[in-house]
Design a protein around this motif. Structure first.
Motif, PDB file in Angstrom:
ATOM      1  N   ILE A 112       2.238   1.817  -3.542  1.00 29.86           N
ATOM      2  CA  ILE A 112       1.222   2.350  -4.462  1.00 29.86           C
ATOM      3  C   ILE A 112       0.939   3.811  -4.151  1.00 29.86           C
ATOM      4  CG2 ILE A 112      -1.184   2.155  -5.164  1.00 29.86           C
ATOM      5  CD1 ILE A 112      -0.955  -0.866  -4.715  1.00 29.86           C
ATOM      6  N   SER A 113       0.820   4.132  -2.859  1.00 28.71           N
ATOM      7  CA  SER A 113       0.574   5.528  -2.478  1.00 28.71           C
ATOM      8  C   SER A 113       1.750   6.418  -2.868  1.00 28.71           C
ATOM      9  CB  SER A 113       0.328   5.623  -0.968  1.00 28.71           C
ATOM     10  OG  SER A 113      -0.801   4.868  -0.590  1.00 28.71           O
ATOM     11  N   LEU A 119       6.087   7.405   0.606  1.00 24.86           N
ATOM     12  CA  LEU A 119       5.129   8.514   0.573  1.00 24.86           C
ATOM     13  C   LEU A 119       5.802   9.876   0.682  1.00 24.86           C
ATOM     14  CD1 LEU A 119       2.238   7.164   2.832  1.00 24.86           C
ATOM     15  CD2 LEU A 119       2.066   7.809   0.433  1.00 24.86           C
ATOM     16  N   CYS A 175      11.331   3.859   1.468  1.00 18.76           N
ATOM     17  CA  CYS A 175      10.161   3.019   1.702  1.00 18.76           C
ATOM     18  C   CYS A 175      10.598   1.798   2.506  1.00 18.76           C
ATOM     19  CB  CYS A 175       9.543   2.602   0.372  1.00 18.76           C
ATOM     20  SG  CYS A 175       8.065   1.572   0.506  1.00 18.76           S
ATOM     21  N   ASP A 215       0.836  -1.208   0.000  1.00 17.07           N
ATOM     22  CA  ASP A 215       0.000   0.000   0.000  1.00 17.07           C
ATOM     23  C   ASP A 215       0.866   1.252   0.000  1.00 17.07           C
ATOM     24  OD1 ASP A 215      -2.250  -1.552  -0.009  1.00 17.07           O
ATOM     25  OD2 ASP A 215      -2.559  -1.461   2.161  1.00 17.07           O
ATOM     26  N   GLU A 216       1.969   1.200   0.765  1.00 13.84           N
ATOM     27  CA  GLU A 216       2.871   2.353   0.812  1.00 13.84           C
ATOM     28  C   GLU A 216       3.496   2.603  -0.558  1.00 13.84           C
ATOM     29  OE1 GLU A 216       6.790   3.976   3.272  1.00 13.84           O
ATOM     30  OE2 GLU A 216       6.084   1.930   3.526  1.00 13.84           O
ATOM     31  N   ARG A 272       1.631   7.032  -6.607  1.00 14.84           N
ATOM     32  CA  ARG A 272       0.602   8.032  -6.931  1.00 14.84           C
ATOM     33  C   ARG A 272       1.099   9.443  -6.620  1.00 14.84           C
ATOM     34  NH1 ARG A 272      -4.611   4.864  -4.315  1.00 14.84           N
ATOM     35  NH2 ARG A 272      -5.015   3.451  -6.077  1.00 14.84           N
ATOM     36  N   ALA A 273       1.748   9.586  -5.464  1.00 11.56           N
ATOM     37  CA  ALA A 273       2.276  10.903  -5.098  1.00 11.56           C
ATOM     38  C   ALA A 273       3.336  11.358  -6.091  1.00 11.56           C
ATOM     39  CB  ALA A 273       2.861  10.856  -3.687  1.00 11.56           C
TER      40      ALA A 273
END
Length: 458
Positions: free
Chosen positions: A5-6, A120, A96, A2-3, A9-10
């Protein structure tokens, strides 16, 4: 996941469809002069030069009137007047948790062939250290897996120590032993200026699968540009700060600060700075001190970064500029001696020239007494070693020297021993050696072995 993918996106959201572009006006040695960017570029910004289908990265080194000086990452061969140069902005890194177990370069790109997702939060390479007045004191003594560090040269949580050694005396081997055995949640290693073969050997053979399970290796091999080699330990420190801010204890290791200083020298001279400290520019001291200060104990609510920084000292010259700068800002230094390595004892630590500034707080009162006794015996032996080897030593003239001669072989073995059971058992072993040496008698051995005197305890 999840980290990752986030973070992706950022990163997409931050992409700039339009960038400021300048033109190459001149190439002066290793410096490329660019017009049209002096109003938008800043010192340290990343640049990208487009020459046909090829691109060349670089960094803003100087700004003069209407021109910007670009130091390229590669040789400027093929660059032509009029080539386009775009400003990418200040360099950042987005560490990450999934980077653990990976080998990356100084810009966060994978070197092991697998994809690598960003985190992120994007972090600058040159962050400020924690506020001096808000930092915690050194934490508890750490178990290291080596008897000498569990007892005589303790390493406390948040401590910063230096390994001072010439080439070929076991420095990398010692770093690997600490990376495998020292207490830490995450290990971040910066390999600066190493040969490409050595990076692979260090990851696969020295660290191995078990060591890599909690490690991140940041590598800039000797063929990379001075910009990348200088950025390598900064990138590793940025990653260490990511995990420190999560409340974790991070072991940061850099091999070596000498090559970091040499890379900075190349960049500084290209920017017009004059050499002063035996060929090093004056700014090298600030670069090293700032990197060291970013490690250490954190503030309340965060973790700590315990740092082990290696220094190459030519001819064991501890007074050369880089070694002298580091000794003044670290919490201890460990000296590796070539003569000890040549007789086969590893780690080749010269205990009498090494200091841990976590003492006396890192040990109990009885342990500090024991450490003092060992140093006294080894010091007495070192002062009389020539006389002992020449056969001029006679038992009974000096009780301390008598005990030193009886204990020397066992103490020398102790300095090379592993300590899988931790500091308490290591101190018990050390106490036993001293107790035996107080009552043992001497006998002549047929011949000295491993460079030791012809005397053995029984």
């Amino acid at each position: 996941m999840d980290e990752e993918i986030s973070g992706l996106r950022a990163r997409i959201a931050q992409m700039q469809p339009v960038r400021d572009v300048g033109r190459v006006t001149a190439v002066d040695g290793t410096t490329i002069w660019v017009s049209g960017l002096s109003e938008v570029a800043s010192i340290g910004d990343r640049l990208r030069l487009y020459h046909g289908a090829h691109t060349l990265g670089g960094e803003v080194l100087r700004i003069r009137n209407d021109l910007v000086a670009m130091l390229p990452d590669e040789v400027a061969e093929g660059v032509s007047k009029g080539d386009r140069v775009a400003v990418l902005g200040p360099p950042t890194l987005a560490p990450c948790d999934s980077w653990i177990g990976r080998v990356i370069d100084a810009y966060g790109q994978p070197l092991d062939g697998a994809p690598l997702g960003p985190g992120l939060k994007r972090r600058p390479f040159r962050a400020s250290p924690p506020p001096a007045a808000a930092r915690r004191r050194l934490g508890p003594r750490l178990s290291t897996g080596l008897s000498v560090f569990d007892t005589l040269l303790p390493i406390a949580q948040g401590q910063r120590i230096g390994l001072f050694a010439g080439s070929g005396v076991g420095k990398s081997r010692l770093l690997a032993q600490l990376a495998q055995g020292m207490q830490a949640d995450v290990v971040v290693l910066a390999l600066v200026g190493e040969r490409g073969r050595e990076v692979l050997d260090f990851v696969t053979k020295v660290l191995g699968p078990e060591g890599m399970k909690r490690s991140i290796v940041v590598a800039a091999t000797s063929d990379r540009s001075p910009l990348e080699r200088r950025r390598c330990p900064l990138a590793a420190m940025t990653i260490a700060e990511h995990f420190r801010d999560q409340g974790k204890h991070v072991l940061y290791m850099a091999d070596s600060i000498t090559r970091f200083a040499e890379a900075h020298r190349e960049v500084a001279i290209a920017s017009g700075e004059l050499p002063a400290l035996r060929g090093h520019p004056p700014s090298v001291a600030h670069q090293i001190m700032r990197l060291a200060e970013r490690a250490g104990c954190g503030v309340d609510g965060s973790g700590d970064i315990t740092a082990v920084l290696s220094v190459l000292v030519a001819g064991s010259d501890m007074e050369e500029p880089i070694a002298d700068i580091l000794r003044g800002v670290l919490d201890g230094h460990v000296v590796l001696d070539r003569q000890i390595a040549e007789r086969g004892r590893f780690p080749a630590i010269d205990l009498l020239r090494s200091v841990s500034r976590s003492l006396p707080e890192a040990a109990t009162e009885p342990e500090n007494v024991l450490i003092g006794d060992v140093r006294q015996l080894l010091g007495s032996y070192a002062r009389s070693e020539t006389m002992i080897r020449a056969g001029l030593y006679r038992e009974g003239e000096d009780p301390i020297l008598d005990q030193a001669v009886r204990a020397w072989a066992d103490l020398d073995d102790f300095l090379a021993e592993a300590s899988p059971a931790g500091p308490q058992r290591a101190f018990q072993r050390l106490e036993l050696i001293l107790r035996r040496s107080q009552s043992a008698k001497l006998r002549r051995s047929p011949a000295p072995q491993r460079g030791r005197p012809g005397l053995q305890a029984r």
